[in-house]
Design a protein around this motif. Sequence first.
Motif, mmCIF file in Angstrom:
data_model
loop_
_atom_site.group_PDB
_atom_site.id
_atom_site.type_symbol
_atom_site.label_atom_id
_atom_site.label_comp_id
_atom_site.label_asym_id
_atom_site.label_seq_id
_atom_site.Cartn_x
_atom_site.Cartn_y
_atom_site.Cartn_z
ATOM 1 N N GLN A 274 0.833 -1.196 0.000
ATOM 2 C CA GLN A 274 0.000 0.000 0.000
ATOM 3 C C GLN A 274 0.872 1.252 0.000
ATOM 4 O O GLN A 274 2.021 1.222 0.462
ATOM 5 N N ALA A 275 0.307 2.322 -0.490
ATOM 6 C CA ALA A 275 1.018 3.599 -0.475
ATOM 7 C C ALA A 275 1.445 3.932 0.953
ATOM 8 O O ALA A 275 0.688 3.738 1.906
ATOM 9 N N GLY A 276 2.669 4.413 1.071
ATOM 10 C CA GLY A 276 3.236 4.716 2.371
ATOM 11 C C GLY A 276 4.016 3.571 2.973
ATOM 12 O O GLY A 276 4.721 3.754 3.969
ATOM 13 N N GLY A 277 3.910 2.410 2.379
ATOM 14 C CA GLY A 277 4.598 1.239 2.875
ATOM 15 C C GLY A 277 6.041 1.150 2.404
ATOM 16 O O GLY A 277 6.555 2.060 1.741
ATOM 17 N N SER A 278 6.665 0.027 2.739
ATOM 18 C CA SER A 278 8.080 -0.183 2.424
ATOM 19 C C SER A 278 8.304 -1.550 1.804
ATOM 20 O O SER A 278 7.554 -2.493 2.045
ATOM 21 N N LEU A 279 9.336 -1.619 0.994
ATOM 22 C CA LEU A 279 9.825 -2.868 0.444
ATOM 23 C C LEU A 279 11.337 -2.797 0.382
ATOM 24 O O LEU A 279 11.905 -1.704 0.240
ATOM 25 N N ARG A 280 11.951 -3.963 0.429
ATOM 26 C CA ARG A 280 13.402 -4.031 0.266
ATOM 27 C C ARG A 280 13.710 -4.982 -0.873
ATOM 28 O O ARG A 280 13.391 -6.170 -0.790
ATOM 29 N N LEU A 281 14.326 -4.464 -1.901
ATOM 30 C CA LEU A 281 14.751 -5.285 -3.016
ATOM 31 C C LEU A 281 16.178 -5.761 -2.789
ATOM 32 O O LEU A 281 17.001 -5.030 -2.235
ATOM 33 N N SER A 282 16.445 -6.966 -3.245
ATOM 34 C CA SER A 282 17.783 -7.520 -3.167
ATOM 35 C C SER A 282 18.231 -7.949 -4.551
ATOM 36 O O SER A 282 17.407 -8.328 -5.389
ATOM 37 N N CYS A 283 19.523 -7.902 -4.769
ATOM 38 C CA CYS A 283 20.097 -8.357 -6.033
ATOM 39 C C CYS A 283 21.321 -9.191 -5.705
ATOM 40 O O CYS A 283 22.283 -8.689 -5.111
ATOM 41 N N ALA A 284 21.271 -10.455 -6.084
ATOM 42 C CA ALA A 284 22.399 -11.351 -5.869
ATOM 43 C C ALA A 284 23.218 -11.431 -7.142
ATOM 44 O O ALA A 284 22.672 -11.623 -8.234
ATOM 45 N N ALA A 285 24.524 -11.295 -7.004
ATOM 46 C CA ALA A 285 25.418 -11.323 -8.156
ATOM 47 C C ALA A 285 26.320 -12.542 -8.093
ATOM 48 O O ALA A 285 26.836 -12.893 -7.027
ATOM 49 N N SER A 286 26.478 -13.174 -9.240
ATOM 50 C CA SER A 286 27.426 -14.277 -9.328
ATOM 51 C C SER A 286 28.635 -13.796 -10.104
ATOM 52 O O SER A 286 28.580 -12.808 -10.826
ATOM 53 N N GLY A 287 29.713 -14.498 -9.989
ATOM 54 C CA GLY A 287 30.928 -14.094 -10.677
ATOM 55 C C GLY A 287 31.949 -13.511 -9.721
ATOM 56 O O GLY A 287 31.672 -13.281 -8.546
ATOM 57 N N ARG A 288 33.108 -13.247 -10.260
ATOM 58 C CA ARG A 288 34.217 -12.759 -9.440
ATOM 59 C C ARG A 288 34.291 -11.239 -9.458
ATOM 60 O O ARG A 288 33.729 -10.581 -10.309
ATOM 61 N N PHE A 289 35.047 -10.724 -8.520
ATOM 62 C CA PHE A 289 35.372 -9.297 -8.481
ATOM 63 C C PHE A 289 34.143 -8.405 -8.357
ATOM 64 O O PHE A 289 34.103 -7.327 -8.941
ATOM 65 N N PHE A 290 33.166 -8.844 -7.591
ATOM 66 C CA PHE A 290 31.942 -8.061 -7.433
ATOM 67 C C PHE A 290 32.261 -6.646 -6.965
ATOM 68 O O PHE A 290 31.632 -5.678 -7.391
ATOM 69 N N SER A 291 33.242 -6.507 -6.101
ATOM 70 C CA SER A 291 33.568 -5.191 -5.547
ATOM 71 C C SER A 291 34.166 -4.249 -6.588
ATOM 72 O O SER A 291 34.411 -3.080 -6.293
ATOM 73 N N SER A 292 34.425 -4.731 -7.783
ATOM 74 C CA SER A 292 34.944 -3.895 -8.863
ATOM 75 C C SER A 292 33.860 -3.395 -9.808
ATOM 76 O O SER A 292 34.167 -2.778 -10.836
ATOM 77 N N TYR A 293 32.605 -3.694 -9.459
ATOM 78 C CA TYR A 293 31.487 -3.289 -10.307
ATOM 79 C C TYR A 293 30.631 -2.255 -9.588
ATOM 80 O O TYR A 293 30.127 -2.522 -8.483
ATOM 81 N N ALA A 294 30.451 -1.099 -10.208
ATOM 82 C CA ALA A 294 29.444 -0.172 -9.725
ATOM 83 C C ALA A 294 28.075 -0.788 -10.003
ATOM 84 O O ALA A 294 27.865 -1.386 -11.059
ATOM 85 N N MET A 295 27.169 -0.636 -9.063
ATOM 86 C CA MET A 295 25.868 -1.292 -9.158
ATOM 87 C C MET A 295 24.738 -0.271 -9.094
ATOM 88 O O MET A 295 24.903 0.825 -8.526
ATOM 89 N N GLY A 296 23.606 -0.650 -9.645
ATOM 90 C CA GLY A 296 22.493 0.281 -9.616
ATOM 91 C C GLY A 296 21.151 -0.403 -9.795
ATOM 92 O O GLY A 296 21.082 -1.617 -10.002
ATOM 93 N N TRP A 297 20.120 0.413 -9.684
ATOM 94 C CA TRP A 297 18.756 -0.033 -9.918
ATOM 95 C C TRP A 297 18.104 0.890 -10.946
ATOM 96 O O TRP A 297 18.291 2.121 -10.904
#
Length: 125
Positions: free
Chosen positions: A12-35
């Motif tokens: 409902q309007a005013g509510g909250s949600l949390r989206l998650s994104c799981a990444a596979s592969g190496r060097f995740f910390s070398s990738y800028a991420m976004g939505w």
Amino acid sequence: VQLQASGGGLVQAGGSLRLSCAASGRFFSSYAMGWFRQAPGKEREFVAAVSWSGGTTHYTDSVEGRFTISRDNAKNAVYLQMNSLKPEDTAVYYCAAAEKDRTWYDLLNYSVAYWGKGTQVTVSS
């Protein structure tokens, strides 16, 4: 890099949600991420981005102050906490990554190297 988003749903309007994104592969910390999101009949739009370390974030004006992007490099995951949701936030939300070693600024300019499958967010009034 393969990306898998989850956490969408109906709220409902005013509510909250949390989206998650799981990444596979190496060097995740070398990738800028976004939505990004795409509402029916509209073009896909940038929502938020986070730098490699998580220390820098950027938001589109319409979600500033309501959404928070974060990442956990130890878990190869990025999150989007969405608060005070509005019906106009209804869209399919996509996780995205820039090319390795590129900055979050690429995402702001829609230069996306990897897309995840979307997750539907529906906000009822």
